[in-house]
Design a protein around this motif. Structure first.
Motif, PDB file in Angstrom:
ATOM      1  N   GLY A  72       0.817  -1.204   0.000  1.00 59.91           N
ATOM      2  CA  GLY A  72       0.000   0.000   0.000  1.00 59.91           C
ATOM      3  C   GLY A  72       0.851   1.254   0.000  1.00 59.91           C
ATOM      4  N   ARG A  73       0.190   2.371   0.173  1.00 60.86           N
ATOM      5  CA  ARG A  73       0.866   3.670   0.170  1.00 60.86           C
ATOM      6  C   ARG A  73       1.691   3.816   1.442  1.00 60.86           C
ATOM      7  NH1 ARG A  73       1.093   8.089  -2.430  1.00 60.86           N
ATOM      8  NH2 ARG A  73      -0.444   7.505  -3.958  1.00 60.86           N
ATOM      9  N   ASP A  74       2.912   4.346   1.279  1.00 58.98           N
ATOM     10  CA  ASP A  74       3.774   4.587   2.436  1.00 58.98           C
ATOM     11  C   ASP A  74       3.117   5.604   3.359  1.00 58.98           C
ATOM     12  OD1 ASP A  74       5.743   2.869   1.567  1.00 58.98           O
ATOM     13  OD2 ASP A  74       6.859   4.429   0.513  1.00 58.98           O
ATOM     14  N   PRO A  75       3.504   5.604   4.643  1.00 57.43           N
ATOM     15  CA  PRO A  75       2.918   6.556   5.585  1.00 57.43           C
ATOM     16  C   PRO A  75       3.002   8.000   5.093  1.00 57.43           C
ATOM     17  CG  PRO A  75       4.192   4.930   6.760  1.00 57.43           C
ATOM     18  CD  PRO A  75       4.453   4.708   5.288  1.00 57.43           C
ATOM     19  N   TYR A  76       1.876   8.686   5.173  1.00 56.39           N
ATOM     20  CA  TYR A  76       1.736  10.071   4.707  1.00 56.39           C
ATOM     21  C   TYR A  76       0.723  10.728   5.625  1.00 56.39           C
ATOM     22  CZ  TYR A  76       1.342  13.857   1.245  1.00 56.39           C
ATOM     23  OH  TYR A  76       1.384  15.068   0.596  1.00 56.39           O
ATOM     24  N   TYR A  77       1.053  11.886   6.192  1.00 59.68           N
ATOM     25  CA  TYR A  77       0.180  12.518   7.182  1.00 59.68           C
ATOM     26  C   TYR A  77       0.107  14.016   6.916  1.00 59.68           C
ATOM     27  CZ  TYR A  77      -2.218  12.514  11.678  1.00 59.68           C
ATOM     28  OH  TYR A  77      -3.169  12.586  12.660  1.00 59.68           O
ATOM     29  N   VAL A  78      -1.063  14.596   7.149  1.00 57.42           N
ATOM     30  CA  VAL A  78      -1.292  16.022   6.936  1.00 57.42           C
ATOM     31  C   VAL A  78      -1.692  16.670   8.256  1.00 57.42           C
ATOM     32  CG1 VAL A  78      -2.690  17.749   5.728  1.00 57.42           C
ATOM     33  CG2 VAL A  78      -2.073  15.609   4.564  1.00 57.42           C
ATOM     34  N   LEU A  79      -0.968  17.705   8.632  1.00 57.66           N
ATOM     35  CA  LEU A  79      -1.327  18.543   9.769  1.00 57.66           C
ATOM     36  C   LEU A  79      -1.826  19.867   9.208  1.00 57.66           C
ATOM     37  CD1 LEU A  79       1.776  17.979  12.081  1.00 57.66           C
ATOM     38  CD2 LEU A  79      -0.499  17.008  12.371  1.00 57.66           C
ATOM     39  N   GLY A  80      -3.072  20.192   9.467  1.00 56.78           N
ATOM     40  CA  GLY A  80      -3.637  21.466   9.033  1.00 56.78           C
ATOM     41  C   GLY A  80      -3.381  22.505  10.095  1.00 56.78           C
ATOM     42  N   ALA A  81      -2.289  23.242   9.954  1.00 61.01           N
ATOM     43  CA  ALA A  81      -1.874  24.232  10.948  1.00 61.01           C
ATOM     44  C   ALA A  81      -2.530  25.578  10.663  1.00 61.01           C
ATOM     45  CB  ALA A  81      -0.357  24.381  10.936  1.00 61.01           C
ATOM     46  N   CYS A  82      -2.811  26.324  11.732  1.00 60.78           N
ATOM     47  CA  CYS A  82      -3.466  27.615  11.568  1.00 60.78           C
ATOM     48  C   CYS A  82      -3.086  28.537  12.721  1.00 60.78           C
ATOM     49  CB  CYS A  82      -4.979  27.418  11.537  1.00 60.78           C
ATOM     50  SG  CYS A  82      -5.903  28.942  11.297  1.00 60.78           S
ATOM     51  N   ASN A  83      -2.662  29.738  12.382  1.00 56.67           N
ATOM     52  CA  ASN A  83      -2.473  30.778  13.388  1.00 56.67           C
ATOM     53  C   ASN A  83      -3.736  31.633  13.331  1.00 56.67           C
ATOM     54  OD1 ASN A  83      -1.762  33.734  14.011  1.00 56.67           O
ATOM     55  ND2 ASN A  83      -0.153  32.557  15.022  1.00 56.67           N
ATOM     56  N   PRO A  84      -4.587  31.587  14.353  1.00 53.73           N
ATOM     57  CA  PRO A  84      -5.894  32.240  14.287  1.00 53.73           C
ATOM     58  C   PRO A  84      -5.858  33.732  13.960  1.00 53.73           C
ATOM     59  CG  PRO A  84      -5.779  30.802  16.187  1.00 53.73           C
ATOM     60  CD  PRO A  84      -4.391  30.860  15.606  1.00 53.73           C
ATOM     61  N   GLY A  85      -4.925  34.458  14.539  1.00 58.05           N
ATOM     62  CA  GLY A  85      -4.853  35.901  14.282  1.00 58.05           C
ATOM     63  C   GLY A  85      -4.520  36.209  12.832  1.00 58.05           C
ATOM     64  N   VAL A  86      -3.550  35.495  12.292  1.00 55.65           N
ATOM     65  CA  VAL A  86      -3.161  35.706  10.901  1.00 55.65           C
ATOM     66  C   VAL A  86      -4.280  35.229   9.973  1.00 55.65           C
ATOM     67  CG1 VAL A  86      -1.479  35.136   9.119  1.00 55.65           C
ATOM     68  CG2 VAL A  86      -0.705  35.583  11.453  1.00 55.65           C
ATOM     69  N   ALA A  87      -4.895  34.093  10.290  1.00 57.17           N
ATOM     70  CA  ALA A  87      -5.990  33.572   9.463  1.00 57.17           C
ATOM     71  C   ALA A  87      -7.149  34.570   9.403  1.00 57.17           C
ATOM     72  CB  ALA A  87      -6.474  32.233  10.006  1.00 57.17           C
ATOM     73  N   ASP A  88      -7.464  35.195  10.521  1.00 61.20           N
ATOM     74  CA  ASP A  88      -8.539  36.181  10.557  1.00 61.20           C
ATOM     75  C   ASP A  88      -8.218  37.373   9.660  1.00 61.20           C
ATOM     76  OD1 ASP A  88     -11.072  37.142  11.715  1.00 61.20           O
ATOM     77  OD2 ASP A  88      -9.801  38.649  12.704  1.00 61.20           O
ATOM     78  N   ARG A  89      -6.974  37.856   9.740  1.00 59.51           N
ATOM     79  CA  ARG A  89      -6.546  38.965   8.875  1.00 59.51           C
ATOM     80  C   ARG A  89      -6.596  38.570   7.403  1.00 59.51           C
ATOM     81  NH1 ARG A  89      -0.907  39.662  11.003  1.00 59.51           N
ATOM     82  NH2 ARG A  89      -0.603  40.899   9.122  1.00 59.51           N
ATOM     83  N   ALA A  90      -6.184  37.335   7.105  1.00 60.96           N
ATOM     84  CA  ALA A  90      -6.162  36.866   5.713  1.00 60.96           C
ATOM     85  C   ALA A  90      -7.576  36.732   5.152  1.00 60.96           C
ATOM     86  CB  ALA A  90      -5.422  35.540   5.616  1.00 60.96           C
ATOM     87  N   LEU A  91      -8.506  36.266   5.956  1.00 53.74           N
ATOM     88  CA  LEU A  91      -9.896  36.182   5.492  1.00 53.74           C
ATOM     89  C   LEU A  91     -10.433  37.577   5.177  1.00 53.74           C
ATOM     90  CD1 LEU A  91     -11.356  33.443   7.854  1.00 53.74           C
ATOM     91  CD2 LEU A  91     -11.017  33.279   5.373  1.00 53.74           C
ATOM     92  N   ASP A  92     -10.150  38.537   6.045  1.00 51.59           N
ATOM     93  CA  ASP A  92     -10.588  39.916   5.785  1.00 51.59           C
ATOM     94  C   ASP A  92      -9.952  40.475   4.511  1.00 51.59           C
ATOM     95  OD1 ASP A  92     -12.216  39.987   8.027  1.00 51.59           O
ATOM     96  OD2 ASP A  92     -10.759  41.078   9.270  1.00 51.59           O
ATOM     97  N   ALA A  93      -8.653  40.217   4.338  1.00 49.82           N
ATOM     98  CA  ALA A  93      -7.924  40.778   3.196  1.00 49.82           C
ATOM     99  C   ALA A  93      -8.351  40.171   1.864  1.00 49.82           C
ATOM    100  CB  ALA A  93      -6.422  40.584   3.386  1.00 49.82           C
ATOM    101  N   THR A  94      -8.958  38.973   1.913  1.00 55.58           N
ATOM    102  CA  THR A  94      -9.324  38.272   0.669  1.00 55.58           C
ATOM    103  C   THR A  94     -10.833  38.137   0.490  1.00 55.58           C
ATOM    104  OG1 THR A  94      -9.238  36.083   1.705  1.00 55.58           O
ATOM    105  CG2 THR A  94      -7.182  36.930   0.713  1.00 55.58           C
ATOM    106  N   ASP A  95     -11.598  38.935   1.207  1.00 51.14           N
ATOM    107  CA  ASP A  95     -13.065  38.822   1.161  1.00 51.14           C
ATOM    108  C   ASP A  95     -13.515  37.382   1.383  1.00 51.14           C
ATOM    109  OD1 ASP A  95     -13.411  41.567   0.678  1.00 51.14           O
ATOM    110  OD2 ASP A  95     -13.135  41.272  -1.480  1.00 51.14           O
ATOM    111  N   ASN A  96     -12.881  36.725   2.342  1.00 52.64           N
ATOM    112  CA  ASN A  96     -13.186  35.366   2.783  1.00 52.64           C
ATOM    113  C   ASN A  96     -12.764  34.263   1.813  1.00 52.64           C
ATOM    114  OD1 ASN A  96     -14.276  36.041   5.319  1.00 52.64           O
ATOM    115  ND2 ASN A  96     -16.201  36.606   4.341  1.00 52.64           N
ATOM    116  N   LYS A  97     -12.179  34.602   0.680  1.00 51.23           N
ATOM    117  CA  LYS A  97     -11.817  33.588  -0.321  1.00 51.23           C
ATOM    118  C   LYS A  97     -10.707  32.652   0.155  1.00 51.23           C
ATOM    119  CE  LYS A  97     -13.164  36.528  -4.138  1.00 51.23           C
ATOM    120  NZ  LYS A  97     -12.660  37.443  -5.164  1.00 51.23           N
TER     121      LYS A  97
END
Length: 161
Positions: A76-101
């Protein structure tokens, strides 16, 4: 379809590519990367193992019918893992700057895959930089500050891996 950007001309710095290898087991690497990114100011609200899902869901019987299949494919497929990291303050600014896109690209994924037993690749690209390249985010000072802030956080994490 013609791509609007020539992938061959994109410099890894244009997409904020960061990568390193860790000499440890896969599970230990996942825990280590999670801890380091958390210490750098990221939360990890999403994580999953595509390899487990693919190994469970892909119809192996159909693949066995292929004459190009080898005995090593049975693992089968070799081990592969995804961590969805998020800095809340930066994410909030980015959502505002991109009209939520930018939410369509969140979270900032850090992937860990086993290159060979005891050797793990850690890989990340900047969704903030990619969003600017494809026109989802403005090319203005506010977004440049967001890109710089996330870049500093990711660089800190990779220095500490």
């Amino acid at each position: 379809m013609t791509l609007p950007i020539d992938p061959a001309r994109i410099d890894p710095d244009d997409i904020g590519e960061e990568q390193t290898t860790l000499e440890m087991g896969h599970e230990d690497a996942i825990e280590h990367v999670r801890d380091v990114f958390t210490d750098a100011g990221f939360g990890v609200p999403v994580e999953f193992s595509p390899s487990e899902m693919l190994n469970e869901k892909v119809d192996r019987e159909a693949q066995r019918a292929s004459s190009s299949r080898t005995e090593s494919d049975d693992a089968g497929r070799d081990p592969y893992y995804v961590l969805g990291a998020c800095n809340p303050g930066v994410a909030d600014r980015a959502l505002d700057a991109t009209d939520n896109k930018l939410g369509a690209l969140m979270a900032c994924n850090v992937v860990i895959w086993e290159e060979e037993p005891g050797l793990q690749r850690v890989y990340h690209v900047s969704i903030m930089r990619i969003a600017r390249l494809v026109g989802m985010a403005p090319d203005d000072e506010a977004m440049a500050d967001i890109v710089a802030d996330t870049g500093e956080l990711v660089e800190e994490a990779f220095r500490n891996l």
